[in-house]
Enzyme design. Structure first.
Site, short mmCIF file in Angstrom:
data_model
loop_
_atom_site.label_atom_id
_atom_site.label_comp_id
_atom_site.label_asym_id
_atom_site.label_seq_id
_atom_site.Cartn_x
_atom_site.Cartn_y
_atom_site.Cartn_z
CB THR A 28 -0.89 0.01 1.26
OG1 THR A 28 -1.73 -1.16 1.23
CG2 THR A 28 -1.77 1.25 1.31
CB SER A 30 3.11 7.11 -3.25
OG SER A 30 4.22 7.10 -2.35
CD GLU A 103 1.49 -1.66 4.63
OE1 GLU A 103 1.23 -0.83 3.74
OE2 GLU A 103 2.20 -1.40 5.62
#
Length: 219
Positions: A28, A30, A103
């Site tokens: 997750t 940019s 994550e």
């Protein structure tokens, strides 16, 4: 190169670790978003992906990449994700995007963790970036007091709920000399879901975007 161009370079460089016919764990943020864009060019060669956040799931689906529930998958070949900080031992701070728990779960299932970062994320000692801790809402004040005892200065990330419906405390003023020890100590606090220290399970490979290209680091 701009920071975003460096992120794009490492996102695309991670494609070389994707094997045809596998299910890929996707992070997750940019930098991970650039990897998702790159992965779309291989969508006919892979089975699909397991995502660590609702945002990444939406991006994967919008690009036509099948998304599997982690409970349907026994193991993952690789997990590709960014980091807020990474040290020389391939230990990381993650969770700036509030997806740290999912994550960490996906990373635990993966055989190989490929961390993709620009060079600004490399540090000698973790802790300059505030350490995120996901907390059950009713435990927020108690956990904050316990984090102070560990030497940190926790700040409630107002207006943010995780995909799991929990809150985030960002812990400032830490110099994390023993990452595994601190990860275990924070995870032992009642009410903590998980901490954004990825020390016990660090990265296996780091792809670092630098002005002169992408460097590959391994332990």
């Amino acid at each position: 190169m701009t920071q975003d161009e460096l992120k794009k370079a490492v996102g695309w460089a991670a494609l070389k670790y994707v094997r045809p016919g596998t299910i890929v764990g996707v992070g997750t943020g940019s930098t991970a978003s650039h990897f998702i864009d790159a992965l779309a060019t291989m969508k006919g060669q892979i089975e699909g992906a397991v995502s660590s956040s609702d945002a990444s799931t939406a991006r994967l689906k919008s690009l036509g990449i099948p998304v599997f529930d982690l409970n349907e998958v026994d193991s993952l070949d690789i997990y590709v994700d960014g980091a807020d900080e990474i040290n020389g031992a391939m230990q990381m701070i993650k969770g700036g995007g509030a997806a740290l728990t999912r994550e960490k779960i996906v990373a635990a299932v993966a055989k190989k963790f490929v961390c993709i970062v620009d060079a600004s994320k490399q540090v000698d000692i973790l802790g300059s970036f505030p350490l995120p801790v996901e907390v059950i809402p009713m435990a927020r004040a108690y956990v904050a007091r316990e984090l102070v005892k560990l030497g940190g200065q926790p700040v409630y990330r107002q207006g943010v709920l995780t995909d799991n419906g929990n809150v985030i405390l960002d812990v400032h003023n830490l110099q994390i000399m023993e990452p595994c020890k601190l990860e275990n100590a924070i995870n032992a606090i009642a009410g903590v879901v998980t901490v954004g220290l990825f020390a016990n399970r660090g990265a296996d490979v780091a792809l670092v975007g630098c002005a002169d290209g992408v460097k590959t680091l391994t332990l």
